[in-house]
Scaffold this motif. Sequence first.
Motif, PDB file in Angstrom:
ATOM      1  N   LYS A 103       0.743  -1.108   0.026  1.00  0.00           N
ATOM      2  CA  LYS A 103      -0.076   0.080  -0.013  1.00  0.00           C
ATOM      3  C   LYS A 103       0.981   1.223   0.002  1.00  0.00           C
ATOM      4  O   LYS A 103       0.686   2.470  -0.780  1.00  0.00           O
ATOM      5  N   ALA A 107       2.194   1.732  -3.461  1.00  0.00           N
ATOM      6  CA  ALA A 107       1.012   2.142  -4.359  1.00  0.00           C
ATOM      7  C   ALA A 107       0.663   3.501  -4.058  1.00  0.00           C
ATOM      8  O   ALA A 107       0.697   4.522  -4.969  1.00  0.00           O
ATOM      9  N   LEU A 123      -4.182  -3.617  -0.509  1.00  0.00           N
ATOM     10  CA  LEU A 123      -4.618  -3.054  -1.539  1.00  0.00           C
ATOM     11  C   LEU A 123      -6.109  -3.146  -1.724  1.00  0.00           C
ATOM     12  O   LEU A 123      -6.621  -4.090  -1.411  1.00  0.00           O
ATOM     13  N   THR A 141      -7.329  -1.455  -7.257  1.00  0.00           N
ATOM     14  CA  THR A 141      -5.720  -1.497  -7.444  1.00  0.00           C
ATOM     15  C   THR A 141      -5.244  -2.723  -7.956  1.00  0.00           C
ATOM     16  O   THR A 141      -4.416  -2.982  -9.008  1.00  0.00           O
TER      17      THR A 141
END
Length: 476
Positions: A375, A378, A419, A423
């Motif tokens: 995460k 991302a 996520l 995503t």
Amino acid sequence: MPSIVFRGLGVIDENGDVVGDSIKVEDDKIRGVSKSKYSKLVEVDGYILPAFIDAHLHLVGIGASLYGIDLSKVKSIEEMGRRMAKSVRRIVFARGWNQEALEEKRFPTRHDLDKYVPDRPAIAVRVCGHAAVVNTTALRAFRIPMKYRRFVDMENGWLFEDAVYYVVNKIMRRLSVINLVRLAVKALREAGIAGVGSMACSSEQIEALKKLDFDRELPIYVSCYVHKDLAYRTVHYLGYRFSIEGVKLFADGSLGARTAFLREPYSDDPGNRGKKLLSSRDIEAIAREVIFRKKLRIAIHAIGDAALDEVIDVLEKLDPQHMARVEHASIAHDSQIDKLARLLVYVVIQPRFRLSDWWIDKRLGDRARLAYRFKTMADKDVRLAVSSDAPVERFEPWETFRAAIGDCGGRPCEYGESLDPRTVIRLYTIGAAKATGLLTRHMGSLTPGSVAVLSYTPSDPLSHKWKGPLRPLYGF
Ligand SMILES: [Zn+2]
């Protein structure tokens, strides 16, 4: 030109957005979500998606894990024996039994197997891969070396650990690589995977893939990252569905074996920081001399934080950085993640590692919270792609998907870092297409003009409860 419209419960694009219920395909290309004029309408009982791409796996390994007689559903030793007796091969190879599922509730023995297969070597590997039973002929034929004898129970014909590995390898060496690749690509297609990055390809694997591709026998798209030993002999290759995209290097080992290269020693092995397999200088030399000059990409395996330091060090000096990818980046500090984002390098993650590495707290202590930071990466706009690393992990996309969204075997995964489904879809389609080089074939997207490679799934993949299956729909 004949056109087909596929109509389902929803069409989900590479960003995880529902963009309608229909999609039009003409001349094997996506023509958009328009429902105007078509020559054929196909009703789909499910959600339509761009087919998934697995950015990091090993085709020959997958083939080997699929080879042999499947015993995963047998309910008795008798049924197991009868199935094995039917094999027409010179060596009978079976796998997948579990004594808990057998009515006898015990390990089968060599005497059991001898009743059904008396004349040829026969082996049945347990579901876990760490134990196996062989018949008497096999016990004689395989001549297990003395150093593995402590893993052999001669009376029962049981093999454990290294002895299983030794015998299975001996059998696999007699199999042709092309047949293993055939098995793997067929199974991947059935799982709805249309493209893969096959890592550390050998020259045998490359020859097999070239032949299958030439004979139009390759059902999915494969891009190879060749083993580092082939780096100096490799050039870029673009076939019909097969391509050679790059070279795979190893900066360190694994956490399981305590060979991942760490800044500080292992918490459960003071004094050991793991193994630096390549320094930043070594990587830079290979990269400059071989890879960039030949327009190949470079994929560098780095699991420990110190290995990642070496890799970042090189990438900061190299140009063009966008042709590089880092495999795993399992342990990453904030400053390293910032650099990865700035360098525009692809980071290829394996969400199921967070389930398999349940012992990671022991190895790393407090640093376990620096592991698998999907995460954070991302959110900081690191270019990510999802992969399974099969056969190390299972390749069914929904299983990788569940681990990525935070399901660690029925429990929520520790330390957050999960996520959202949208995503994951992005990283499994367009993200993986970019990281593997398959974007140059216009894969991984539903944008008009993209190659029409579609899969579908009966239940809603955006629902957090998705349990597959994903199936091929069109184009592979
Ligand atoms: Zn791998």
